[in-house]
Design a protein around this motif. Structure first.
Motif, mmCIF file in Angstrom:
data_model
loop_
_atom_site.group_PDB
_atom_site.id
_atom_site.type_symbol
_atom_site.label_atom_id
_atom_site.label_comp_id
_atom_site.label_asym_id
_atom_site.label_seq_id
_atom_site.Cartn_x
_atom_site.Cartn_y
_atom_site.Cartn_z
ATOM 1 N N ASP A 31 -64.194 9.920 5.015
ATOM 2 C CA ASP A 31 -63.895 11.326 4.730
ATOM 3 C C ASP A 31 -65.109 12.053 4.152
ATOM 4 O O ASP A 31 -65.000 12.898 3.281
ATOM 5 C CB ASP A 31 -62.667 11.481 3.830
ATOM 6 N N ALA A 32 -66.290 11.718 4.690
ATOM 7 C CA ALA A 32 -67.534 12.344 4.244
ATOM 8 C C ALA A 32 -67.531 13.836 4.555
ATOM 9 O O ALA A 32 -67.007 14.271 5.581
ATOM 10 C CB ALA A 32 -68.731 11.669 4.917
ATOM 11 N N ARG A 122 -59.071 9.400 -5.780
ATOM 12 C CA ARG A 122 -58.204 8.439 -5.095
ATOM 13 C C ARG A 122 -57.414 7.642 -6.124
ATOM 14 O O ARG A 122 -57.963 7.231 -7.141
ATOM 15 C CB ARG A 122 -59.042 7.497 -4.230
ATOM 16 N N VAL A 123 -56.142 7.396 -5.826
ATOM 17 C CA VAL A 123 -55.320 6.611 -6.753
ATOM 18 C C VAL A 123 -55.844 5.190 -6.907
ATOM 19 O O VAL A 123 -55.603 4.555 -7.936
ATOM 20 C CB VAL A 123 -53.819 6.590 -6.352
ATOM 21 N N ASP A 124 -56.588 4.700 -5.921
ATOM 22 C CA ASP A 124 -57.121 3.345 -6.006
ATOM 23 C C ASP A 124 -58.526 3.287 -6.621
ATOM 24 O O ASP A 124 -59.122 2.228 -6.708
ATOM 25 C CB ASP A 124 -57.105 2.673 -4.632
ATOM 26 N N ASN A 125 -59.059 4.414 -7.088
ATOM 27 C CA ASN A 125 -60.385 4.446 -7.706
ATOM 28 C C ASN A 125 -60.236 4.421 -9.233
ATOM 29 O O ASN A 125 -60.421 5.418 -9.916
ATOM 30 C CB ASN A 125 -61.164 5.679 -7.247
ATOM 31 N N PRO A 149 -58.868 9.368 6.914
ATOM 32 C CA PRO A 149 -57.679 8.644 7.350
ATOM 33 C C PRO A 149 -57.229 7.662 6.261
ATOM 34 O O PRO A 149 -57.917 7.482 5.264
ATOM 35 C CB PRO A 149 -58.149 7.910 8.605
ATOM 36 N N GLY A 150 -56.106 7.059 6.474
ATOM 37 C CA GLY A 150 -55.595 6.080 5.537
ATOM 38 C C GLY A 150 -54.435 6.584 4.710
ATOM 39 O O GLY A 150 -53.739 5.808 4.084
ATOM 40 N N ASN A 151 -54.273 7.919 4.697
ATOM 41 C CA ASN A 151 -53.121 8.485 4.011
ATOM 42 C C ASN A 151 -53.044 8.049 2.545
ATOM 43 O O ASN A 151 -51.993 7.692 2.037
ATOM 44 C CB ASN A 151 -51.845 8.106 4.760
#
Length: 181
Positions: A31-32, A122-125, A149-151
């Motif tokens: 998503d650059a 990001r929730v995973d960051n 992508p990846g939602n």
């Protein structure tokens, strides 16, 4: 090979877009931002009507040149600032550069007279979230499927910058971070 000096922060200019794009694509390959997005942001970063502040972190190389090892940007609208992006080169993670970039954006938010500063990450960051929390940001919600992508969901965070509750100083011992909102 990187230089031994601490990277210096300076205003991002149009000639920084290509090296920033290289770092952007390395850190955020799916998503650059595009060249046009950076041009548009920089178009609003100068002059009396400026609503943006973008900075780069630049280090000297052993060959006598320099390289961009981080960048960050803030947009302001009325009394709300929005951190658009913070990125730190992988070899700079854990050096405190993310905290320095965030500190610079919060200075800009003060100059723009922002009462609060918003961001998404990001929730995973988790690394980025911990940095933001050290500066006083609090989670206030989610944006479902924000990163594509990846939602992947985005965690929305807010810092109130009222004069009596100024942003926390953050520490220089933070781990490197990346956020792209």
């Amino acid at each position: 090979m990187t230089g031994t000096e601490t990277p210096r922060l300076r205003e991002m200019r149009w000639w920084d877009i290509d090296p920033v794009l290289e770092l952007e694509r390395d850190l955020f390959p799916e998503d650059a931002w595009s060249r046009g997005m950076f041009w548009s942001e920089l178009a609003h970063s100068r002059g009396p009507e400026a609503t943006r502040r973008y900075v780069v972190a630049e280090e000297e190389t052993e060959q006598g040149g320099s390289r961009i090892v981080g960048y960050a940007g803030l947009a302001s609208a009325g009394d709300i600032g929005d951190i658009q992006t913070i990125a730190v080169a992988r070899d700079q993670w854990g050096t405190g550069l993310g905290a320095r970039l965030l500190t610079e954006l919060l200075r800009a938010a003060t100059a723009f007279e922002c009462a609060e500063v918003m961001l998404e990450c990001r929730v995973d960051n988790v690394r980025a979230q911990k940095l933001y929390e050290r500066f006083g940001f609090e989670p206030i919600g989610f944006r479902r499927g924000y990163y594509q992508p990846g939602n992947v969901d985005a965690l929305v965070m807010r810092l109130t910058t009222a004069p009596d509750s100024g942003p926390a100083a953050g520490t220089e011992t933070e781990e490197g971070t990346q956020s792209n909102g």
